[in-house]
Scaffold this motif. Sequence first.
Motif, short mmCIF file in Angstrom:
data_model
loop_
_atom_site.label_atom_id
_atom_site.label_comp_id
_atom_site.label_asym_id
_atom_site.label_seq_id
_atom_site.Cartn_x
_atom_site.Cartn_y
_atom_site.Cartn_z
N PRO A 77 0.82 -1.19 0.00
CA PRO A 77 0.00 0.00 0.00
C PRO A 77 0.86 1.26 0.00
O PRO A 77 1.86 1.35 0.73
CB PRO A 77 -0.81 -0.13 1.29
CG PRO A 77 -0.88 -1.59 1.52
CD PRO A 77 0.44 -2.15 1.04
N PHE A 78 0.49 2.20 -0.83
CA PHE A 78 1.37 3.32 -1.13
C PHE A 78 0.57 4.47 -1.69
O PHE A 78 -0.36 4.27 -2.46
CB PHE A 78 2.37 2.76 -2.15
CG PHE A 78 3.22 3.74 -2.87
CD1 PHE A 78 4.34 4.29 -2.28
CD2 PHE A 78 2.92 4.09 -4.19
CE1 PHE A 78 5.16 5.17 -2.98
CE2 PHE A 78 3.73 4.97 -4.89
CZ PHE A 78 4.85 5.51 -4.28
N VAL A 79 0.91 5.68 -1.28
CA VAL A 79 0.26 6.87 -1.84
C VAL A 79 1.34 7.85 -2.26
O VAL A 79 2.33 8.03 -1.54
CB VAL A 79 -0.67 7.56 -0.80
CG1 VAL A 79 -1.20 8.87 -1.35
CG2 VAL A 79 -1.84 6.65 -0.44
N SER A 80 1.18 8.47 -3.41
CA SER A 80 2.15 9.47 -3.84
C SER A 80 1.43 10.64 -4.50
O SER A 80 0.43 10.44 -5.20
CB SER A 80 3.14 8.87 -4.84
OG SER A 80 3.97 9.89 -5.38
N GLN A 81 1.97 11.81 -4.29
CA GLN A 81 1.48 12.98 -5.03
C GLN A 81 2.17 12.97 -6.40
O GLN A 81 3.34 12.58 -6.52
CB GLN A 81 1.83 14.25 -4.26
CG GLN A 81 1.10 15.45 -4.84
CD GLN A 81 1.32 16.73 -4.03
OE1 GLN A 81 1.88 16.69 -2.93
NE2 GLN A 81 0.89 17.83 -4.59
N LEU A 82 1.42 13.37 -7.43
CA LEU A 82 1.97 13.38 -8.79
C LEU A 82 2.21 14.80 -9.25
O LEU A 82 1.50 15.73 -8.88
CB LEU A 82 1.00 12.70 -9.75
CG LEU A 82 0.62 11.24 -9.44
CD1 LEU A 82 -0.34 10.73 -10.51
CD2 LEU A 82 1.86 10.36 -9.37
N LYS A 83 3.21 14.95 -10.11
CA LYS A 83 3.44 16.25 -10.76
C LYS A 83 2.97 16.15 -12.21
O LYS A 83 2.53 15.08 -12.66
CB LYS A 83 4.93 16.61 -10.70
CG LYS A 83 5.81 15.62 -11.44
CD LYS A 83 7.28 15.98 -11.35
CE LYS A 83 8.11 14.94 -12.08
NZ LYS A 83 9.53 15.11 -11.94
#
Length: 131
Positions: free
Chosen positions: A40-46
């Motif tokens: 499980p993983f969350v990332s903000q995207l550019k």
Amino acid sequence: MSMFQLSVVSPDRIVVDEVAESLVAPGVEGYFGILAGHEPFVSQLKIGALKFRDAGGRDQKVAVAGGFLEASGDRVIVLADAAERAEEIDIERARAALERARKRLEEKDVNIVRAQAAIERALNRLKVAGA
Ligand code: ATP
């Protein structure tokens, strides 16, 4: 190769909802890859290109204008500020947006950060579309 369900959603529509084998996404701290079974993983995207390999082994590209990605086991969900598949991108529109934003910067009558972001979105769309 195990697969996962990939959904890319923008405020106005579902851009992608299909089975994928692998994915590379433009994280704010750099591009990263995802395979099925990822922890499980969350990332903000550019602003950047989201690339994935579909169930038929074809490589596909989506222009994303920032947002968030959540991965959990057999599912990856991208909530994008805006997103278009490469073949959906209107190249003339992106060129016009680029020109408008560059003019705004020259005229110095603007919010520079906004104009620069518009330039980045347009350049990204042109790149993803292969223009
Ligand atoms: P424009 O000034 O042309 O609207 P923009 O960068 O300000 O460009 P966004 O605010 O990022 O546009 O997106 C608004 C909506 O228009 C989104 O739904 C996005 O997917 C769509 N869109 C923007 N540019 C293009 C394009 N060149 N081709 C296809 N769809 C686009």
